[in-house]
Write an enzyme that holds these catalytic residues in place. Sequence first.
Site, PDB file in Angstrom:
ATOM      1  N   ASP A 111      -5.420  85.687   4.041  1.00 21.26           N
ATOM      2  CA  ASP A 111      -4.241  86.349   3.492  1.00 21.26           C
ATOM      3  C   ASP A 111      -4.707  87.300   2.390  1.00 21.26           C
ATOM      4  O   ASP A 111      -5.267  86.867   1.385  1.00 21.26           O
ATOM      5  CB  ASP A 111      -3.313  85.260   2.935  1.00 21.26           C
ATOM      6  CG  ASP A 111      -2.060  85.812   2.297  1.00 21.26           C
ATOM      7  OD1 ASP A 111      -1.910  87.051   2.176  1.00 21.26           O
ATOM      8  OD2 ASP A 111      -1.214  84.983   1.901  1.00 21.26           O
ATOM      9  N   ASN A 141       5.045 101.281   4.549  1.00 20.09           N
ATOM     10  CA  ASN A 141       5.818 102.253   5.326  1.00 20.09           C
ATOM     11  C   ASN A 141       6.092 103.451   4.410  1.00 20.09           C
ATOM     12  O   ASN A 141       5.767 103.420   3.224  1.00 20.09           O
ATOM     13  CB  ASN A 141       7.107 101.638   5.889  1.00 20.09           C
ATOM     14  CG  ASN A 141       8.006 101.106   4.802  1.00 20.09           C
ATOM     15  OD1 ASN A 141       8.211 101.760   3.780  1.00 20.09           O
ATOM     16  ND2 ASN A 141       8.537  99.912   4.995  1.00 20.09           N
ATOM     17  N   GLY A 147       5.740  92.244   7.524  1.00 20.67           N
ATOM     18  CA  GLY A 147       4.300  92.068   7.697  1.00 20.67           C
ATOM     19  C   GLY A 147       3.553  91.952   6.382  1.00 20.67           C
ATOM     20  O   GLY A 147       4.020  91.344   5.415  1.00 20.67           O
ATOM     21  N   ASP A 180       3.008  94.151   4.188  1.00 23.23           N
ATOM     22  CA  ASP A 180       3.753  94.835   3.121  1.00 23.23           C
ATOM     23  C   ASP A 180       4.687  93.850   2.408  1.00 23.23           C
ATOM     24  O   ASP A 180       4.694  93.748   1.167  1.00 23.23           O
ATOM     25  CB  ASP A 180       4.548  95.978   3.780  1.00 23.23           C
ATOM     26  CG  ASP A 180       5.100  96.989   2.800  1.00 23.23           C
ATOM     27  OD1 ASP A 180       4.683  96.981   1.632  1.00 23.23           O
ATOM     28  OD2 ASP A 180       5.946  97.807   3.222  1.00 23.23           O
ATOM     29  N   SER A 201      -1.718  99.602  10.680  1.00 24.26           N
ATOM     30  CA  SER A 201      -1.051 100.023  11.940  1.00 24.26           C
ATOM     31  C   SER A 201      -1.205  99.070  13.112  1.00 24.26           C
ATOM     32  O   SER A 201      -0.660  99.341  14.187  1.00 24.26           O
ATOM     33  CB  SER A 201      -1.496 101.430  12.393  1.00 24.26           C
ATOM     34  OG  SER A 201      -0.880 102.432  11.614  1.00 24.26           O
ATOM     35  N   THR A 202      -1.943  97.967  12.946  1.00 25.81           N
ATOM     36  CA  THR A 202      -2.197  97.107  14.114  1.00 25.81           C
ATOM     37  C   THR A 202      -1.133  96.034  14.334  1.00 25.81           C
ATOM     38  O   THR A 202      -1.236  95.245  15.265  1.00 25.81           O
ATOM     39  CB  THR A 202      -3.565  96.394  14.013  1.00 25.81           C
ATOM     40  OG1 THR A 202      -3.536  95.512  12.879  1.00 25.81           O
ATOM     41  CG2 THR A 202      -4.695  97.386  13.867  1.00 25.81           C
ATOM     42  N   GLY A 203      -0.129  96.009  13.459  1.00 27.72           N
ATOM     43  CA  GLY A 203       0.956  95.032  13.630  1.00 27.72           C
ATOM     44  C   GLY A 203       2.141  95.689  14.312  1.00 27.72           C
ATOM     45  O   GLY A 203       2.044  96.173  15.437  1.00 27.72           O
ATOM     46  N   TYR A 243       3.354  98.511  13.966  1.00 32.28           N
ATOM     47  CA  TYR A 243       3.162  99.919  14.331  1.00 32.28           C
ATOM     48  C   TYR A 243       2.387 100.104  15.635  1.00 32.28           C
ATOM     49  O   TYR A 243       2.259 101.226  16.127  1.00 32.28           O
ATOM     50  CB  TYR A 243       2.511 100.707  13.190  1.00 32.28           C
ATOM     51  CG  TYR A 243       3.483 101.069  12.066  1.00 32.28           C
ATOM     52  CD1 TYR A 243       4.807 100.660  12.089  1.00 32.28           C
ATOM     53  CD2 TYR A 243       3.067 101.848  10.985  1.00 32.28           C
ATOM     54  CE1 TYR A 243       5.699 100.993  11.062  1.00 32.28           C
ATOM     55  CE2 TYR A 243       3.954 102.193   9.958  1.00 32.28           C
ATOM     56  CZ  TYR A 243       5.264 101.754  10.003  1.00 32.28           C
ATOM     57  OH  TYR A 243       6.130 102.095   8.992  1.00 32.28           O
TER      58      TYR A 243
END
Length: 167
Positions: A10, A24, A32, A34, A117-119, A121
Amino acid sequence: MVEIEVIQGDITKLKVDAIVNAANRSLLGGGGVDGAIHRAAGPELRKACIPFGGCETGEARITPGFRLLSKFVIHTPGPVYIDGLHDEPELLRNCYLNSMDLAEKNGCESIAFSAISTGVYGYPKKAATEIAVETVSKFPCQSVKKVIFCCFGDEMLKIYQEVLAGK
Ligand code: ADP
């Protein structure tokens, strides 16, 4: 040369100079990683982000870490993956470049990246990892001595290990 380490865990628990948030464009928090970062840093983080008035995809902004163990949070909105033909690779590369740049400008020695971006997005994980590793490896570091890629889950960890091993 900069030391690169891959860990699973984490990112909000890391004691490094800066952690990089897959934000974002509002910079006001989301889901996520964020959401996890905003929850752990406390409401001061959102307050510190308001004056930016948002951030374009691929750019980056820096704030204090507030209640986090990390001194700074670098916020960078990654591209939403459409089909790879909408500048996604270049925008993702910019996220890593601009984050490294801010870390350097703020005298950071250690920086930890989430897998931007791998979640939600939807960037294909291996392709995103190749961009992350290549961009950071080639970056002309001065103050930054250590880069940590913080993976959330076994799948992402395995992909980073493979890409770093040149597979
Ligand atoms: P994006 O919208 O840029 O895709 P997400 O937050 O949905 O951002 O996902 C980005 C990456 O962050 C994903 O690989 C996800 O598994 C990972 N992630 C989610 N929570 C955490 C966390 N607490 N620490 C580190 N990585 C996390």
